[in-house]
Design a protein around this motif. Structure first.
Motif, PDB file in Angstrom:
ATOM      1  N   THR A 166       0.844  -1.128   0.012  1.00 47.43           N
ATOM      2  CA  THR A 166       0.163  -0.039  -0.067  1.00 47.43           C
ATOM      3  C   THR A 166       1.015   1.196   0.084  1.00 47.43           C
ATOM      4  N   THR A 167       0.331   2.306  -0.142  1.00 46.19           N
ATOM      5  CA  THR A 167       1.100   3.651  -0.040  1.00 46.19           C
ATOM      6  C   THR A 167       0.680   4.395   1.391  1.00 46.19           C
ATOM      7  N   SER A 168       1.529   5.278   1.851  1.00 43.86           N
ATOM      8  CA  SER A 168       1.147   6.350   2.998  1.00 43.86           C
ATOM      9  C   SER A 168      -0.130   6.898   2.636  1.00 43.86           C
ATOM     10  N   ALA A 169      -0.386   7.267   1.207  1.00 46.82           N
ATOM     11  CA  ALA A 169      -1.272   8.231   0.751  1.00 46.82           C
ATOM     12  C   ALA A 169      -2.753   7.390   1.091  1.00 46.82           C
ATOM     13  N   ILE A 170      -2.615   6.107   0.781  1.00 52.09           N
ATOM     14  CA  ILE A 170      -4.005   5.434   1.007  1.00 52.09           C
ATOM     15  C   ILE A 170      -4.160   5.014   2.470  1.00 52.09           C
ATOM     16  N   SER A 171      -3.240   4.466   3.059  1.00 52.70           N
ATOM     17  CA  SER A 171      -3.317   3.894   4.297  1.00 52.70           C
ATOM     18  C   SER A 171      -3.161   4.733   5.392  1.00 52.70           C
ATOM     19  N   GLY A 172      -2.529   6.050   5.257  1.00 52.07           N
ATOM     20  CA  GLY A 172      -2.629   7.061   6.323  1.00 52.07           C
ATOM     21  C   GLY A 172      -1.395   6.966   7.091  1.00 52.07           C
ATOM     22  N   ALA A 173      -0.490   6.170   6.862  1.00 59.51           N
ATOM     23  CA  ALA A 173       1.031   5.967   7.435  1.00 59.51           C
ATOM     24  C   ALA A 173       1.715   5.157   6.687  1.00 59.51           C
ATOM     25  N   GLN A 174       3.194   5.382   7.185  1.00 56.10           N
ATOM     26  CA  GLN A 174       4.081   4.697   6.509  1.00 56.10           C
ATOM     27  C   GLN A 174       3.586   3.243   6.397  1.00 56.10           C
ATOM     28  N   PRO A 175       3.609   2.498   5.408  1.00 54.52           N
ATOM     29  CA  PRO A 175       3.334   1.039   5.487  1.00 54.52           C
ATOM     30  C   PRO A 175       4.481   0.364   6.381  1.00 54.52           C
ATOM     31  N   ILE A 176       3.898  -0.936   6.906  1.00 57.73           N
ATOM     32  CA  ILE A 176       4.792  -1.521   7.806  1.00 57.73           C
ATOM     33  C   ILE A 176       4.963  -2.862   7.037  1.00 57.73           C
ATOM     34  N   PRO A 185       7.312  -7.065   7.548  1.00 55.56           N
ATOM     35  CA  PRO A 185       8.238  -7.890   8.506  1.00 55.56           C
ATOM     36  C   PRO A 185       9.763  -7.282   8.186  1.00 55.56           C
ATOM     37  N   SER A 186       9.922  -6.733   6.917  1.00 55.98           N
ATOM     38  CA  SER A 186      11.463  -6.226   6.642  1.00 55.98           C
ATOM     39  C   SER A 186      11.053  -5.123   5.741  1.00 55.98           C
ATOM     40  N   PRO A 187      12.227  -4.108   5.874  1.00 50.85           N
ATOM     41  CA  PRO A 187      12.000  -2.788   5.268  1.00 50.85           C
ATOM     42  C   PRO A 187      12.453  -3.259   4.009  1.00 50.85           C
ATOM     43  N   ILE A 188      11.715  -3.875   3.103  1.00 54.23           N
ATOM     44  CA  ILE A 188      11.996  -4.272   1.636  1.00 54.23           C
ATOM     45  C   ILE A 188      10.855  -3.653   0.848  1.00 54.23           C
ATOM     46  N   PRO A 189      10.977  -2.571   0.090  1.00 56.67           N
ATOM     47  CA  PRO A 189       9.785  -2.047  -0.653  1.00 56.67           C
ATOM     48  C   PRO A 189       9.337  -3.066  -1.765  1.00 56.67           C
ATOM     49  N   CYS A 190       8.108  -2.913  -1.931  1.00 55.20           N
ATOM     50  CA  CYS A 190       7.565  -3.790  -3.141  1.00 55.20           C
ATOM     51  C   CYS A 190       7.961  -2.957  -4.504  1.00 55.20           C
ATOM     52  N   LYS A 191       8.220  -3.665  -5.711  1.00 56.75           N
ATOM     53  CA  LYS A 191       8.927  -2.975  -6.627  1.00 56.75           C
ATOM     54  C   LYS A 191       7.783  -2.494  -7.597  1.00 56.75           C
ATOM     55  N   THR A 192       6.570  -2.879  -7.433  1.00 59.57           N
ATOM     56  CA  THR A 192       5.472  -1.841  -7.742  1.00 59.57           C
ATOM     57  C   THR A 192       4.761  -1.057  -7.200  1.00 59.57           C
ATOM     58  N   ILE A 193       5.181  -0.950  -5.814  1.00 61.43           N
ATOM     59  CA  ILE A 193       4.796   0.330  -5.046  1.00 61.43           C
ATOM     60  C   ILE A 193       5.890   1.125  -4.624  1.00 61.43           C
ATOM     61  N   ARG A 194       6.989   0.780  -4.456  1.00 62.59           N
ATOM     62  CA  ARG A 194       8.257   1.667  -4.394  1.00 62.59           C
ATOM     63  C   ARG A 194       8.269   2.256  -3.149  1.00 62.59           C
ATOM     64  N   GLU A 195       7.566   2.096  -2.352  1.00 58.05           N
ATOM     65  CA  GLU A 195       7.483   2.805  -0.884  1.00 58.05           C
ATOM     66  C   GLU A 195       8.186   2.118   0.284  1.00 58.05           C
ATOM     67  N   THR A 196       9.304   2.426   0.651  1.00 54.99           N
ATOM     68  CA  THR A 196       9.808   1.572   1.647  1.00 54.99           C
ATOM     69  C   THR A 196       9.125   1.287   3.037  1.00 54.99           C
ATOM     70  N   PRO A 197       8.853   0.251   3.508  1.00 56.33           N
ATOM     71  CA  PRO A 197       8.057   0.084   4.580  1.00 56.33           C
ATOM     72  C   PRO A 197       8.808   0.243   5.825  1.00 56.33           C
ATOM     73  N   ARG A 198       8.186   0.154   6.952  1.00 56.98           N
ATOM     74  CA  ARG A 198       8.779   0.400   8.190  1.00 56.98           C
ATOM     75  C   ARG A 198       9.000  -1.203   8.690  1.00 56.98           C
ATOM     76  N   GLU A 199      10.170  -1.738   9.270  1.00 54.24           N
ATOM     77  CA  GLU A 199      10.111  -2.975   9.681  1.00 54.24           C
ATOM     78  C   GLU A 199       9.429  -2.933  11.024  1.00 54.24           C
ATOM     79  N   MET A 200       8.552  -4.125  11.341  1.00 57.61           N
ATOM     80  CA  MET A 200       7.780  -4.039  12.314  1.00 57.61           C
ATOM     81  C   MET A 200       8.509  -4.310  13.658  1.00 57.61           C
ATOM     82  N   THR A 201       8.129  -3.932  14.780  1.00 61.02           N
ATOM     83  CA  THR A 201       8.778  -4.201  16.075  1.00 61.02           C
ATOM     84  C   THR A 201       8.027  -5.069  16.815  1.00 61.02           C
ATOM     85  N   LEU A 202       8.416  -5.697  17.715  1.00 63.95           N
ATOM     86  CA  LEU A 202       7.664  -6.614  18.396  1.00 63.95           C
ATOM     87  C   LEU A 202       6.355  -6.131  18.971  1.00 63.95           C
TER      88      LEU A 202
END
Ligand SMILES: Cc1cc2nc3c(=O)[nH]c(=O)nc-3n(C[C@H](O)[C@H](O)[C@H](O)COP(=O)(O)O)c2cc1C
Ligand code: SF4
Length: 640
Positions: free
Chosen positions: A112-122, A124-141
């Motif tokens: 997803t994008t932060s524009a749609i979800s309202g926050a930086q996507p999360i 398991p690991s901070p690897i962006p999807c090649k078709t979305i291209r927004e780097t997600p935040r790695e989830m904490t415990l």
């Protein structure tokens, strides 16, 4: 009453519920919810229409469990109690037709994008999807704990709203699937690495839901049988995960595939065969003792029956099939198989619109998205209607006019009905369009519409019929290109009608959808094909699922693609193009133009003011896709 598909209509036990037949409506996000994720009237009517059509189980579309978990602007939500009245209304409306109803629980993760979800996507690991291209935040415990709670609370809300169960969305590269897949999960803590660790997030969610909702609440899980990506989840790991899920109390497994980087496997285009994912579901079915659902291009009740009859899986999901024809189950039950309007897997009307933020519609079902807004009523003033042209626009107009009580005559210059659809049939991968043509043939026959083919309608002929209303659906013709040597160039229609024979080295000018399809078609006959495209990309006029599939097929077929190339001159053995200011000579035995279409509206000008009522529709106004033609035919059919 004839009931020919008996296995499909046997009941089946899923967890604590009995489902009346084996047909499942899989989750299909519609964008019909409100911007804040509330159930809308249209959403209810959409599901009621399918429930009324006789489906056994409906899994309501992906419902975000977290306020930042959405992947679509108008996506359903269940992340606070405020959603409960709408969800309860929806569940009750569906259940009143004796249909089992599940709610799919969803978190977008990195897709997803932060524009749609309202926050930086999360993720398991901070690897962006090649078709979305927004780097997600790695989830904490703490994030993991919070999201597990969100799934649990949403499941409990679903239960208290009257849903028979929930389906946890663990497929398609969304959050849970990202944990499961080694492609997206590179964690080094207890939630990454080994399969057991990658599965931990999913298993904990199931366990928490079980604990909160009790053992009588039915829990399903949607899993990828394969990510269809190098380094992603494969069927061997999926089988192991399915067993783990069964062990923690999952009641039913739904086997899908793909992620955004292999989107063509999530919603499969017509280039893929029917039922392509069944073998994956079948493998899982062999290893678990809970029911398994197969999905993916199962658009024919006979195929569905065959799958269940041979016990390859327990249930079949028919998603787009039910978008195209909500009455499919009832028609199949009554043995009215020819009456089923099948999904043609074109992608254009449904997911092709969804990805651009529009509401789901359908190329072959013009009532999709209008449920409850339009009643097809008999006319109080029946007219003698003449439809000129039996392409999709003309056929749909004729069908609607006849349904409404008009007397309809259709004439077409070709030897059979179908218009542009008939040409497209020449592509092997579009052979199912023939079933759409046959569906119209049967509908028109049942409605007593007279169809005359092989007739070139001119002004004199039309006036001799004395119609009250003329609907011109005369279609379009290919655009040509005016450059030196144009006598050496042909158009797509020349190839598909067999007017010319193409040999050896073929150049196709124009890399739109049709150009790409023609290239694959010709390459499959052993020809060496080059696409010459003026823009910097090809297949720009088709949804991403189609484009991704086409690019792979073009590559497999060794089709050469020359981008940013301007044709300068055609000769009998070559095409001269200009690329980046330089001239290039491309060897060619045949040069085929596929640069668009031009409306054929000359009859309009000669009939204008000569007949009482004249309308022009479809390609004859604006050359487009099947969805445009059918929608236009429908529009005119309900307004006259
Ligand atoms: C418009 C559209 C929306 C979809 N939304 C979802 C969804 O919300 N959740 C999900 O798991 N799959 C979703 N899918 C995938 C379908 O559930 C199904 O797996 C896919 O369409 C292939 O099955 P079919 O050929 O029977 O349609 C969607 C598909 C379409 C066409
Ligand atoms: S738009 Fe095309 S793919 Fe989608 S349901 Fe309709 S026919 Fe099928």
């Amino acid at each position: 009453m004839v009931m020919v598909l008996s296995s499909l209509f046997e009941s089946v036990d899923v967890g604590s519920i009995r489902v009346k037949n084996r047909i499942v409506m899989p989750p299909i996000t519609t964008n019909y919810a409100s911007m804040s994720g509330e159930v809308s009237d249209l959403l209810i009517r959409h599901y009621v229409e399918r429930a009324r059509g006789g489906v056994g189980m409906i899994i309501v579309e992906a419902c975000s469990v977290h306020r930042y978990g959405r992947a679509f602007y108008c996506q359903l939500g269940a992340f606070n109690d405020g959603f409960k009245p709408g969800l309860a209304r929806l569940a009750n409306a569906i259940k009143s037709y004796n249909v089992a109803v599940f709610l799919q629980l969803f978190h977008a993760g990195r897709q997803t994008t932060s524009a749609i979800s309202g926050a930086q996507p999360i993720a398991p690991s901070p690897i962006p999807c090649k078709t979305i291209r927004e780097t997600p935040r790695e989830m904490t415990l703490e994030d993991i704990e919070e999201i597990e709670n969100s799934f649990t609370n949403a499941a409990y809300r679903a239960k208290t709203c009257g849903f028979d169960g929930v389906e946890i969305h663990g497929a398609h590269g969304y959050l849970i699937s990202e944990f499961l897949s080694p492609y997206t999960n590179r964690r080094t803590d207890g939630y990454g690495g080994s399969l057991e660790n990658r599965a931990r997030f999913a298993l904990e969610i199931v366990e928490r839901i079980r604990e909160k909702c009790g053992f009588s609440f039915t829990v399903g899980f949607r899993i990828n049988g394969s990510d269809f990506i190098d380094g992603g989840l494969t069927i061997d790991e999926s089988i192991k995960i399915a067993k783990m899920l069964e062990d923690v109390g999952v009641n039913i497994i739904h086997v899908s595939a793909g992620m955004y980087e292999s989107r063509e496997y999530i919603v499969q285009p017509m280039y893929f065969p029917r039922g392509l994912l069944i073998p994956l579901a079948e493998r899982i079915k062999k290893e678990v003792s809970i029911p398994v659902i197969a999905v993916g291009r199962i658009n024919d009740p006979k195929l569905a029956e065959d799958i269940v009859y041979h016990k390859r899986v327990d249930m079949v999901a028919m998603g787009r099939a039910l978008i195209a024809d909500p009455e499919l189950p009832r028609k199949a039950f009554e043995g009215r198989l020819n009456d089923v309007r099948k999904c043609i897997a074109c992608i254009d009307g449904c997911v092709g619109r969804l990805v651009y933020g529009f509401q789901v519609k359908c190329s072959v079902n013009p009532l999709k998205g209008l449920e409850g807004f339009i009643n097809i009523e008999k006319t109080v003033k029946p007219k003698k209607a003449l439809v000129i042209g039996a392409g999709p626009a003309g056929l749909e107009a004729a069908r609607m006019l006849a349904l409404r009580g008009h007397e309809v005559l259709v004439i077409d210059r070709n030897s059979d009905i179908g218009g542009a659809l008939r040409l497209a049939l020449k592509f092997k991968f579009k052979s199912e369009l023939g079933e759409l043509i046959d569906w119209y043939r049967i509908q028109l026959k049942n409605l007593n519409v007279k169809v005359l083919t092989g007739i070139e309608a001119d002004e004199k002929y039309i006036l001799s019929i004395k119609p009250d209303v003329v609907i011109l659906a005369s279609g379009s013709k290919p655009l040509t290109l005016s450059i030196p040597g144009s006598q050496f160039m042909y158009v797509v229609d020349d190839v598909l009608t067999g007017k010319i024979e193409v040999k050896d080295d073929v150049i196709i000018i124009g890399g739109g959808l049709i150009g790409c399809e023609l290239a694959i078609h010709l390459a499959s006959q052993g020809l060496k094909v080059t696409i010459v495209e003026a823009q910097d990309d090809i297949a720009r006029d088709t949804p991403i699922q189609n484009k991704m599939a086409l690019l792979k097929l073009l590559k497999e077929a060794n089709v050469k693609i020359v981008l940013k190339a301007k044709p300068i001159e055609a000769r009998n053995n070559c095409l001269i193009v200009e690329v980046d200011g330089n001239k290039e000579i491309l060897k060619a035995n045949s040069v085929i133009l596929s640069i668009g279409r031009l409306k054929e509206d000359w009859l309009w000008w000669s009939l204008k003011n000569r007949v009482c009522e004249l309308h022009i529709i479809g390609d004859a106004v604006n050359p487009g896709k099947i969805i445009d033609a059918v929608t236009d035919g429908f529009r005119i059919g309900i307004t006259i």
